[in-house]
Design an enzyme around this catalytic site. Structure first.
Site: not given
Ligand code: NPQ
Ligand code: MG
Length: 365
Positions: A132, A158, A160, A186, A211, A236, A260, A288
């Site tokens: 990501s 991926k 953002k 995402d 996403e 998600d 998740k 994640g």
């Molecule tokens: C997602 N994760 O899929 C999340 C978003 C995310 C790897 O993109 C602290 C706790 C910081 C939770 C940053 C990825 C975070 C978090 C991003 C979750 O949407």
């Molecule tokens: Mg996400």
């Protein structure tokens, strides 16, 4: 017997700031649950962030929920299954339930000499790894960062995105790295259904999926968006349980689901969602939450189930941390090995644990 529950907290720096549509993080604040038995103990990691911006849950609140409402439901003979059944009347608070459940699962599986992967029904010994990529300061920076990850072997990128940082990012990455790169985006709920004509521009780039384009509660908005664009919609934040997964699938709000365990209240619920999706032909992948090795190990066990047909955000430890809390998970040929030792297969390194604080302890008797 489950003798005690300990709560531990800590903080580790990220190797680089991670920017999403909801904010920037430079460090990970950590909450771990330790389930102490006779001879064995189990660890669970809470995925909540410091602020309620990814979802309504946040770390300080999880500490309160775990201490005040979840720990009192535990007994010396509690299992992950009996614990989840005993907290069914406590609404929401998925991330709090998940970290207690994870610690119990780790403890009980260690006592039974079984790995989490085996217990969940894993069919793979390694899982394909995606990464990501946060929003960068410039397109040049983005190209540089993506290029580094591809050099390391990540099998899927991926990006953002957010309003003002979307179509152009995808165009540049496609132009630089070609049409065969597995690429997805995402939005973390940053758009509204009125943005459908704008998001339709992504159709030109053959993305694996988009996403969570719209807010968590807006299932019908996702139905309308999914009809208006060709890019497959993946959910998600909206998927908080087996029931929401079933509703989203039946309504055709999405054609892919990001699973998740923290977001759905644990590994048992995550497996149920996997089984439903497998049955319905809905591809799933493991998301994640910037987990350290404790959460990462358990996610890898889940991602080894047969329905996880898309590369996950189950990246190597080095994607996030200079030094992980456990032995690091490393990328080998674009994959990460599924832990095969008992329980989650890993534990905190003693010198890392020394930097953390055990701030609460509850006896179960
Ligand atoms: C997602 N994760 O899929 C999340 C978003 C995310 C790897 O993109 C602290 C706790 C910081 C939770 C940053 C990825 C975070 C978090 C991003 C979750 O949407
Ligand atoms: Mg996400």
């Amino acid at each position: 017997m489950l003798r005690a529950i300990e709560l531990w907290r800590g903080r580790i720096e990220l190797v680089a700031p991670f920017r999403t549509s909801f904010g920037v993080d430079t460090a990970r604040d950590l909450l771990y649950v330790r389930a102490v038995g006779d001879g064995h103990s189990g660890w669970g990691e809470c995925v909540a962030g410091v602020e309620p911006n990814y979802s309504s849950e946040y770390l300080e609140n999880c500490i309160g929920v775990v201490s005040k409402f979840l720990v009192p439901c535990l007994h010396p003979d509690s299992t992950a299954e009996s614990f989840i059944a005993s907290v069914s009347s406590i609404r929401g608070n998925f991330m709090s339930k998940a970290c207690v459940e994870a610690a119990l699962l780790d403890l009980r599986l260690r006592e039974q000499n079984v790995s989490l992967a085996k217990y969940l029904g894993a069919t793979k010994t390694r899982v394909a790894s995606g990464v990501s990529v946060g929003i960068q300061n410039s397109l040049d920076d983005l190209v540089g960062v993506v290029g580094e990850y591809l050099e390391q072997g990540y099998l899927r990128i991926k990006l953002k995105i957010e309003p003002g940082n979307d179509i152009e990012l995808v165009r540049v990455i496609r132009r630089e790295f070609g049409d065969t790169l597995l690429l997805q985006v995402d939005a973390n709920a940053a758009y509204t259904v009125d943005d459908a004509p704008h998001l339709k521009k992504l159709d030109a780039f053959n993305l694996l999926l988009i996403e969570q384009p719209l807010p968590e509660d807006d299932l019908f908005g996702h139905v309308r968006l999914a009809r208006a664009i060709q890019t497959p919609v993946c959910l998600d934040e909206s998927i908080t349980s087996l029931d929401t997964a079933r509703s989203a699938i039946e309504l055709q709000a999405c054609s892919i689901i990001n699973i998740k365990p923290g977001r759905v209240g644990g590994y048992l619920e995550a497996k149920k969602i996997h089984d439903l999706c497998f049955d319905r032909g809905i591809p799933v992948w493991c998301g994640g939450m910037l987990e350290t090795g404790i959460g990462r190990a358990a996610n890898l066990a889940l991602a080894a189930l047969p329905g996880f047909t898309l590369p996950g955000d189950t990246s190597a430890s080095a994607r996030y941390f200079a030094r992980d809390v456990t032995e690091p998970f490393v990328l080998e040929d674009g994959h990460i090995a599924v832990p095969d030792k008992i329980g989650i297969g890993v534990e905190p390194l003693p010198d890392m644990l020394e930097k953390f604080e055990k701030f609460a302890e509850f006896r179960t008797t």
